[in-house]
Design a protein around this motif. Structure first.
Motif, short mmCIF file in Angstrom:
data_model
loop_
_atom_site.label_atom_id
_atom_site.label_comp_id
_atom_site.label_asym_id
_atom_site.label_seq_id
_atom_site.Cartn_x
_atom_site.Cartn_y
_atom_site.Cartn_z
N CYS A 1 45.86 42.21 37.68
CA CYS A 1 44.73 42.23 36.72
C CYS A 1 44.59 43.74 36.34
CB CYS A 1 43.54 41.76 37.76
SG CYS A 1 43.03 43.09 38.99
N LYS A 2 43.45 43.86 35.52
CA LYS A 2 43.12 44.96 35.21
C LYS A 2 41.74 45.16 35.67
CE LYS A 2 45.46 47.06 31.47
NZ LYS A 2 44.85 47.17 30.38
N MET A 3 41.75 46.38 36.74
CA MET A 3 40.45 46.77 37.08
C MET A 3 40.02 48.14 36.72
SD MET A 3 39.30 46.97 41.20
CE MET A 3 39.89 45.51 41.64
N ASN A 4 38.87 48.20 36.15
CA ASN A 4 38.21 49.48 35.62
C ASN A 4 39.03 49.77 34.47
OD1 ASN A 4 36.04 48.95 37.16
ND2 ASN A 4 36.74 50.58 38.95
N GLY A 5 39.87 48.96 33.79
CA GLY A 5 40.81 49.48 32.74
C GLY A 5 42.00 49.76 32.97
N HIS A 6 42.68 49.81 34.39
CA HIS A 6 43.72 50.11 34.84
C HIS A 6 44.38 48.88 35.73
CE1 HIS A 6 43.39 54.34 34.00
NE2 HIS A 6 42.20 54.20 34.36
N PRO A 7 45.65 48.90 35.31
CA PRO A 7 46.65 47.80 35.86
C PRO A 7 46.35 47.94 37.74
CG PRO A 7 48.17 49.44 35.12
CD PRO A 7 46.81 49.85 34.72
N LYS A 8 46.30 46.67 38.12
CA LYS A 8 46.26 46.70 39.41
C LYS A 8 46.47 45.32 40.10
CE LYS A 8 43.12 47.73 43.27
NZ LYS A 8 43.23 48.79 43.94
N VAL A 9 46.96 45.43 41.52
CA VAL A 9 47.27 44.20 42.18
C VAL A 9 45.84 44.05 42.96
CG1 VAL A 9 48.61 43.06 43.81
CG2 VAL A 9 49.69 44.36 42.15
N ILE A 10 45.23 42.84 42.77
CA ILE A 10 44.18 42.61 43.70
C ILE A 10 44.48 41.53 44.73
CG2 ILE A 10 43.39 40.85 41.89
CD1 ILE A 10 40.37 41.79 42.85
N GLU A 11 44.14 41.96 46.08
CA GLU A 11 44.45 40.81 47.14
C GLU A 11 43.79 39.77 46.81
OE1 GLU A 11 46.65 40.99 49.12
OE2 GLU A 11 47.32 43.10 49.04
N TYR A 12 44.19 38.59 47.44
CA TYR A 12 43.56 37.26 47.20
C TYR A 12 42.27 37.35 48.07
CZ TYR A 12 45.19 36.56 52.06
OH TYR A 12 45.37 36.70 53.69
N THR A 13 41.96 38.27 49.03
CA THR A 13 40.90 38.41 49.68
C THR A 13 39.69 39.06 49.00
OG1 THR A 13 41.65 40.61 50.52
CG2 THR A 13 41.78 38.57 51.95
N GLU A 14 40.35 39.72 47.99
CA GLU A 14 39.21 40.72 47.24
C GLU A 14 38.65 39.92 45.85
OE1 GLU A 14 40.27 44.55 46.52
OE2 GLU A 14 41.28 44.75 48.57
N LEU A 15 39.53 38.87 45.40
CA LEU A 15 39.23 38.32 44.13
C LEU A 15 38.45 37.22 44.11
CD1 LEU A 15 40.58 37.99 41.16
CD2 LEU A 15 42.01 36.17 41.89
N PRO A 16 37.08 37.26 43.68
CA PRO A 16 36.16 36.07 43.70
C PRO A 16 36.52 34.77 43.30
CG PRO A 16 35.30 38.07 42.39
CD PRO A 16 36.72 38.27 42.62
N GLU A 17 36.30 33.82 44.31
CA GLU A 17 36.76 32.43 44.14
C GLU A 17 36.78 31.81 42.84
OE1 GLU A 17 35.44 30.08 47.52
OE2 GLU A 17 35.79 28.30 46.28
N LYS A 18 35.57 32.12 42.12
CA LYS A 18 35.38 31.54 40.88
C LYS A 18 36.58 32.28 39.95
CE LYS A 18 32.02 31.37 37.49
NZ LYS A 18 31.75 32.72 36.89
N MET A 19 36.96 33.38 39.93
CA MET A 19 37.98 34.19 39.05
C MET A 19 39.15 33.40 39.52
SD MET A 19 36.95 37.93 38.81
CE MET A 19 35.92 38.58 37.58
N ALA A 20 39.35 33.23 40.73
CA ALA A 20 40.90 32.81 41.13
C ALA A 20 41.05 31.40 40.58
CB ALA A 20 40.81 32.59 42.75
N GLU A 21 39.85 30.44 40.17
CA GLU A 21 40.09 29.42 39.50
C GLU A 21 40.16 29.21 38.02
OE1 GLU A 21 37.14 27.29 41.69
OE2 GLU A 21 38.12 27.08 43.59
N GLU A 22 39.52 30.38 37.46
CA GLU A 22 39.43 30.37 35.96
C GLU A 22 40.67 30.16 35.35
OE1 GLU A 22 36.56 33.35 33.85
OE2 GLU A 22 37.19 34.01 35.77
#
Ligand code: UTP
Length: 418
Positions: free
Chosen positions: A281-302
């Protein structure tokens, strides 16, 4: 003050009196070894890491956005040809090197020995994981007419075993002059009270510091200088345990070159919105790997307007960098993550304790945490059935059984396409 006295002083300062006492229990020759080990430990850093385990992780203000990617399967013939040609040139010029991260403990698989020495039961006779990697690289060497220098990162714990295994198997036919082993860094383990553990050898128990240690270890071990001498411009870094990992994908390389990125990675689309994988993903404008535990559920389904998951590009440890990018991140401190693991130790009475429950903190940095040091990176979506067959667990998902099936099916398809 001699080194033993200096070591004892530091230990006292950091409340490690049980190690001070250990000096009196071991023979003289071992005392010097232990003192050297103590003097090599950054106690200040270690106590900070321990303090962090007691703090609540404060989630900083963050803005999570999808990252742009290209889908390899959807590239037009002209586009693909353009990228492949750009990538091919680098390989043909001998400017490409591969790093295999093989310093992990492979605790989930439970194989006695380095993971690369695990034999996957394919085609009756079976193939070792290192053999599968060597075959993949040899195929690329044949295709592009150059031998790719292959750097294998081991841990202190498994380095000798890895070396002996590769020697015994004649490096699976890989030109010996192009294979270099290097050892990654380590950090001491701490018990829940912040005390160092003692090993059977009467030393301080240490463990590899996570695959994020790859960058700093490449520099510290002299591999980065070696690469420069060989004229390397692009470096692939991948894991040891994905039997479909493509270590010389000219399309991925070409995309990075064409779009002038310093870093690139191959992804595969998530099996389902709640698959337990990290996604780009992009976090605060930078590339990043976000762990499944940190990705809000709604976003995971979007999903986007094409019906694709907005956060669906899973990280499969298939990374590519310019040598300048490696130089840059090799001196950047990466954050440490804490894992609570079961580790045996020698108690005050000299008896070995094998815990039933996790008893100690292991500090690890992750290779993908370095992506945020860049403004952007190229993501190329591959195909799960072509690119991803990990050997992680003893049974069930991502196990030798699933990897064998995927591997054999892939090679059947290749035969059919000939
Ligand atoms: P994993 O995180 O899957 O760890 O590593 P692992 O050690 O293989 O297995 P578990 O978690 O103990 O079951 C992903 C890749 O990173 C490497 C591994 O060898 C693997 O290729 N790795 C991991 C290192 O090289 N060093 C490390 O300190 C950790």
């Amino acid at each position: 003050m001699n080194e033993i006295e200096r070591a004892k002083g530091i230990l006292k300062e950091y409340n490690q009196d049980h190690i001070v006492k250990l000096f009196d229990k071991i023979e003289e020759s071992k005392q010097s070894e232990l003192a050297k080990q103590v003097l090599n430990i950054d106690f200040h850093n270690l106590s900070e890491l321990y303090d962090n385990t007691k703090k609540k992780i404060e989630i900083k203000e963050r803005e999570i956005k999808p990252i742009e990617y290209l889908d390899k399967a959807k590239l037009s013939a002209t586009e693909k040809q353009k990228y492949d040609e750009l990538g091919k040139q680098v390989l043909e010029n001998g400017q490409y090197a591969v790093v295999t991260m093989a310093g992990g403990q492979g605790t989930r698989l439970g194989h006695p020995g380095p993971k690369g020495t695990f034999k996957l039961d394919v085609y009756g006779k079976g193939k070792y994981l290192f053999e599968i990697l060597a075959e993949n690289l040899k195929e690329a060497n044949k295709k592009y007419g150059k031998i790719i220098p292959w750097y294998i990162m081991t841990s202190k714990e498994n380095n000798q075993m890895t070396k002996d295994f590769l020697e015994k198997n004649n490096y699976f036919g890989y030109d010996r002059n192009y294979v270099t082993l290097f050892i990654q860094g380590e950090l001491p383990l701490l018990d829940k009270n912040g005390k160092l553990l003692i090993s059977k050898e009467m030393k301080i128990k240490e463990a590899s510091d996570g695959n994020g240690g790859t960058y700093a270890s490449l520099r510290a071990s002299g591999m980065l200088s070696d690469m420069k001498e060989r004229g390397i411009k692009w470096i692939f870094i991948g894991g040891v345990d994905n039997v479909l990992l493509k270590m010389a994908d000219v399309t991925l390389l070409g995309v990075a070159i064409d779009k002038k990125y310093q870093v690139a990675a191959k992804s595969v689309v998530k099996a389902n919105p709640h698959e337990k994988v990290g996604v780009f993903c992009k976090m605060n404008g930078h590339p990043k790997v976000i762990e499944y535990t940190e990705l809000p559920e709604k976003m995971a389904e979007e999903v986007d307007n094409k019906g694709e998951l907005k956060f669906g590009e899973s990280n499969i440890l298939c990374h590519l960098y310019t040598i300048e990018a490696i130089e840059k991140v090799s001196v950047e401190p990466l954050m440490y993550h804490t894992a609570i693991k079961k580790n045996s130790y020698i108690d005050e009475n000299g008896k070995e304790v094998i815990p039933d429950e996790p008893n100690s903190y292991k500090f690890e940095s992750f290779i993908f945490d370095a992506f945020e040091f860049f403004d952007d990176m190229a993501i190329l979506r591959g195909k799960r059935e072509d690119d991803f067959a990990p050997v992680k667990n003893k049974e069930g998902a991502d196990s030798p059984k699933t990897a064998k099936e995927l591997y054999e099916k892939y090679w059947e398809r290749q035969q059919e396409n000939l």
